[in-house]
Design a protein around this motif. Sequence first.
Motif, PDB file in Angstrom:
ATOM      1  N   LEU A   1      29.892  25.398  30.104  1.00  0.00           N
ATOM      2  CA  LEU A   1      30.811  26.124  29.421  1.00  0.00           C
ATOM      3  C   LEU A   1      30.703  27.591  29.317  1.00  0.00           C
ATOM      4  O   LEU A   1      31.403  28.407  29.775  1.00  0.00           O
ATOM      5  N   ILE A   2      29.462  27.977  29.263  1.00  0.00           N
ATOM      6  CA  ILE A   2      29.121  29.449  29.474  1.00  0.00           C
ATOM      7  C   ILE A   2      29.379  29.966  30.659  1.00  0.00           C
ATOM      8  O   ILE A   2      29.860  31.063  31.080  1.00  0.00           O
ATOM      9  N   TRP A   3      28.882  29.000  31.610  1.00  0.00           N
ATOM     10  CA  TRP A   3      28.952  29.414  32.993  1.00  0.00           C
ATOM     11  C   TRP A   3      30.495  29.583  33.599  1.00  0.00           C
ATOM     12  O   TRP A   3      30.882  30.689  34.419  1.00  0.00           O
ATOM     13  N   ILE A   4      31.275  28.751  33.075  1.00  0.00           N
ATOM     14  CA  ILE A   4      32.652  28.796  33.335  1.00  0.00           C
ATOM     15  C   ILE A   4      33.424  30.165  32.949  1.00  0.00           C
ATOM     16  O   ILE A   4      34.140  30.627  33.510  1.00  0.00           O
ATOM     17  N   PHE A   5      32.699  31.023  32.053  1.00  0.00           N
ATOM     18  CA  PHE A   5      33.231  32.342  31.708  1.00  0.00           C
ATOM     19  C   PHE A   5      32.611  33.353  32.379  1.00  0.00           C
ATOM     20  O   PHE A   5      33.067  34.238  32.867  1.00  0.00           O
ATOM     21  N   LEU A   6      31.411  33.067  32.691  1.00  0.00           N
ATOM     22  CA  LEU A   6      30.447  34.176  33.354  1.00  0.00           C
ATOM     23  C   LEU A   6      30.974  34.100  34.827  1.00  0.00           C
ATOM     24  O   LEU A   6      31.060  35.475  35.304  1.00  0.00           O
ATOM     25  N   PHE A   7      31.294  33.314  35.453  1.00  0.00           N
ATOM     26  CA  PHE A   7      31.729  33.136  36.694  1.00  0.00           C
ATOM     27  C   PHE A   7      33.076  33.884  37.147  1.00  0.00           C
ATOM     28  O   PHE A   7      32.969  34.997  38.010  1.00  0.00           O
ATOM     29  N   PRO A   8      34.114  33.729  36.443  1.00  0.00           N
ATOM     30  CA  PRO A   8      35.132  34.762  36.692  1.00  0.00           C
ATOM     31  C   PRO A   8      34.890  36.258  36.014  1.00  0.00           C
ATOM     32  O   PRO A   8      35.487  36.933  36.810  1.00  0.00           O
ATOM     33  N   LEU A   9      34.240  36.548  35.266  1.00  0.00           N
ATOM     34  CA  LEU A   9      33.895  37.587  34.817  1.00  0.00           C
ATOM     35  C   LEU A   9      33.251  38.541  35.745  1.00  0.00           C
ATOM     36  O   LEU A   9      33.456  39.790  35.883  1.00  0.00           O
ATOM     37  N   PHE A  10      32.198  37.957  36.403  1.00  0.00           N
ATOM     38  CA  PHE A  10      31.610  38.587  37.642  1.00  0.00           C
ATOM     39  C   PHE A  10      31.844  38.797  38.942  1.00  0.00           C
ATOM     40  O   PHE A  10      31.852  39.585  39.702  1.00  0.00           O
ATOM     41  N   TYR A  11      32.293  37.368  39.335  1.00  0.00           N
ATOM     42  CA  TYR A  11      32.685  37.047  40.561  1.00  0.00           C
ATOM     43  C   TYR A  11      33.851  37.268  40.939  1.00  0.00           C
ATOM     44  O   TYR A  11      34.161  37.506  42.282  1.00  0.00           O
ATOM     45  N   LEU A  12      34.921  37.238  40.074  1.00  0.00           N
ATOM     46  CA  LEU A  12      36.368  37.075  40.595  1.00  0.00           C
ATOM     47  C   LEU A  12      37.100  38.184  40.126  1.00  0.00           C
ATOM     48  O   LEU A  12      38.330  38.175  39.944  1.00  0.00           O
ATOM     49  N   ILE A  13      36.576  39.409  39.964  1.00  0.00           N
ATOM     50  CA  ILE A  13      37.195  40.571  39.750  1.00  0.00           C
ATOM     51  C   ILE A  13      37.194  41.595  40.882  1.00  0.00           C
ATOM     52  O   ILE A  13      37.423  42.684  40.752  1.00  0.00           O
ATOM     53  N   HIS A  14      37.400  41.117  42.147  1.00  0.00           N
ATOM     54  CA  HIS A  14      37.261  42.075  43.204  1.00  0.00           C
ATOM     55  C   HIS A  14      38.643  42.570  43.329  1.00  0.00           C
ATOM     56  O   HIS A  14      39.749  42.363  42.865  1.00  0.00           O
TER      57      HIS A  14
ATOM     58  N   ASP B   1      37.265  50.489  37.489  1.00  0.00           N
ATOM     59  CA  ASP B   1      37.138  50.664  39.181  1.00  0.00           C
ATOM     60  C   ASP B   1      35.561  50.475  39.547  1.00  0.00           C
ATOM     61  O   ASP B   1      35.525  49.970  40.555  1.00  0.00           O
ATOM     62  N   ALA B   2      34.696  50.964  38.758  1.00  0.00           N
ATOM     63  CA  ALA B   2      33.326  50.799  39.042  1.00  0.00           C
ATOM     64  C   ALA B   2      32.941  49.193  38.917  1.00  0.00           C
ATOM     65  O   ALA B   2      32.450  48.875  39.554  1.00  0.00           O
ATOM     66  N   PHE B   3      33.479  48.602  37.912  1.00  0.00           N
ATOM     67  CA  PHE B   3      33.180  47.092  37.932  1.00  0.00           C
ATOM     68  C   PHE B   3      33.882  46.213  38.916  1.00  0.00           C
ATOM     69  O   PHE B   3      33.229  45.343  39.596  1.00  0.00           O
ATOM     70  N   HIS B   4      35.107  46.556  39.532  1.00  0.00           N
ATOM     71  CA  HIS B   4      35.565  46.045  40.615  1.00  0.00           C
ATOM     72  C   HIS B   4      34.665  46.413  41.837  1.00  0.00           C
ATOM     73  O   HIS B   4      34.624  45.515  42.733  1.00  0.00           O
ATOM     74  N   LEU B   5      34.282  47.583  41.931  1.00  0.00           N
ATOM     75  CA  LEU B   5      33.580  47.844  43.171  1.00  0.00           C
ATOM     76  C   LEU B   5      31.966  47.295  43.268  1.00  0.00           C
ATOM     77  O   LEU B   5      31.576  46.758  44.243  1.00  0.00           O
ATOM     78  N   ALA B   6      31.411  47.332  42.106  1.00  0.00           N
ATOM     79  CA  ALA B   6      30.137  46.495  41.880  1.00  0.00           C
ATOM     80  C   ALA B   6      30.305  44.927  42.293  1.00  0.00           C
ATOM     81  O   ALA B   6      29.424  44.423  42.761  1.00  0.00           O
ATOM     82  N   ALA B   7      31.305  44.510  41.835  1.00  0.00           N
ATOM     83  CA  ALA B   7      31.649  42.834  41.818  1.00  0.00           C
ATOM     84  C   ALA B   7      31.572  42.421  43.365  1.00  0.00           C
ATOM     85  O   ALA B   7      31.406  41.406  43.680  1.00  0.00           O
ATOM     86  N   GLU B   8      32.091  43.567  44.225  1.00  0.00           N
ATOM     87  CA  GLU B   8      32.024  43.252  45.761  1.00  0.00           C
ATOM     88  C   GLU B   8      30.651  42.999  46.229  1.00  0.00           C
ATOM     89  O   GLU B   8      30.646  42.475  47.521  1.00  0.00           O
ATOM     90  N   GLU B   9      29.710  43.281  45.880  1.00  0.00           N
ATOM     91  CA  GLU B   9      28.277  43.068  45.902  1.00  0.00           C
ATOM     92  C   GLU B   9      27.935  41.604  45.830  1.00  0.00           C
ATOM     93  O   GLU B   9      26.800  41.201  46.301  1.00  0.00           O
ATOM     94  N   LEU B  10      28.637  40.821  44.907  1.00  0.00           N
ATOM     95  CA  LEU B  10      28.164  39.522  44.516  1.00  0.00           C
ATOM     96  C   LEU B  10      28.795  38.485  45.541  1.00  0.00           C
ATOM     97  O   LEU B  10      29.984  38.903  46.139  1.00  0.00           O
TER      98      LEU B  10
END
Length: 205
Positions: free
Chosen positions: A192-205, A47-56
């Motif tokens: 390739l690294i960014w392709i993994f970073l993008f969904p992990l941090f930005y797409l978990i709303h 839940d905290a990760f989903h909430l924090a991701a909304e700031e991105l």
Amino acid sequence: MSQVVHHDEHYDPEGSKIGMWLFIFTELLLFGGLFIVYSVYRFMNPDAFHLAAEELNTTIGALNTIILLISSMTIAMSTSSLQKKQKGTTIVLLEITFMLALLFLINKYFEWGVKFDHGIFPGSEMMINEMSRGEILFFGLYFVMTGLHALHIIVGMVIMGFALARIKKGTVHADRPSLLENAGLYWHLVDLIWIFLFPLFYLIH
């Protein structure tokens, strides 16, 4: 005398490529470890990760993804152009790749700037006083992993700049393409690294 000349002109493309693959392997181990840490903390604090991701800013993240995908294409095209002995095209494509990398960093600079303006950065009063442990972990990983990736972007630009200078000088060409090929391999790793970073941090709303 002939032995000295032979030594000076020694060229080992296979050795060079193997060296780069070993280096890439160590980089994958580094980021692989960070991805495992991220997965564990996300599992513990969903839940905290989903909430924090909304700031991105997902738009900037998506834009940077497109920029890197295009840059991977242009550096691959530059390698093909070098093999076809099209020096001018190779240089232009490599310069475009370099500018795209710079654009990525500019976007990242403004994105981080907004976070700092909002008081979101490691050790800030807002994070310590107003955020949950899970949110602090999220942003800690965000700054470490995207910061480390940005550092790899800078390293990639340095390698590209070096390759560009050597191509213009004529010491990297169709018969000695290893430096540009290795620059391309490294850049594909960064992408390739960014392709993994993008969904992990930005797409978990």
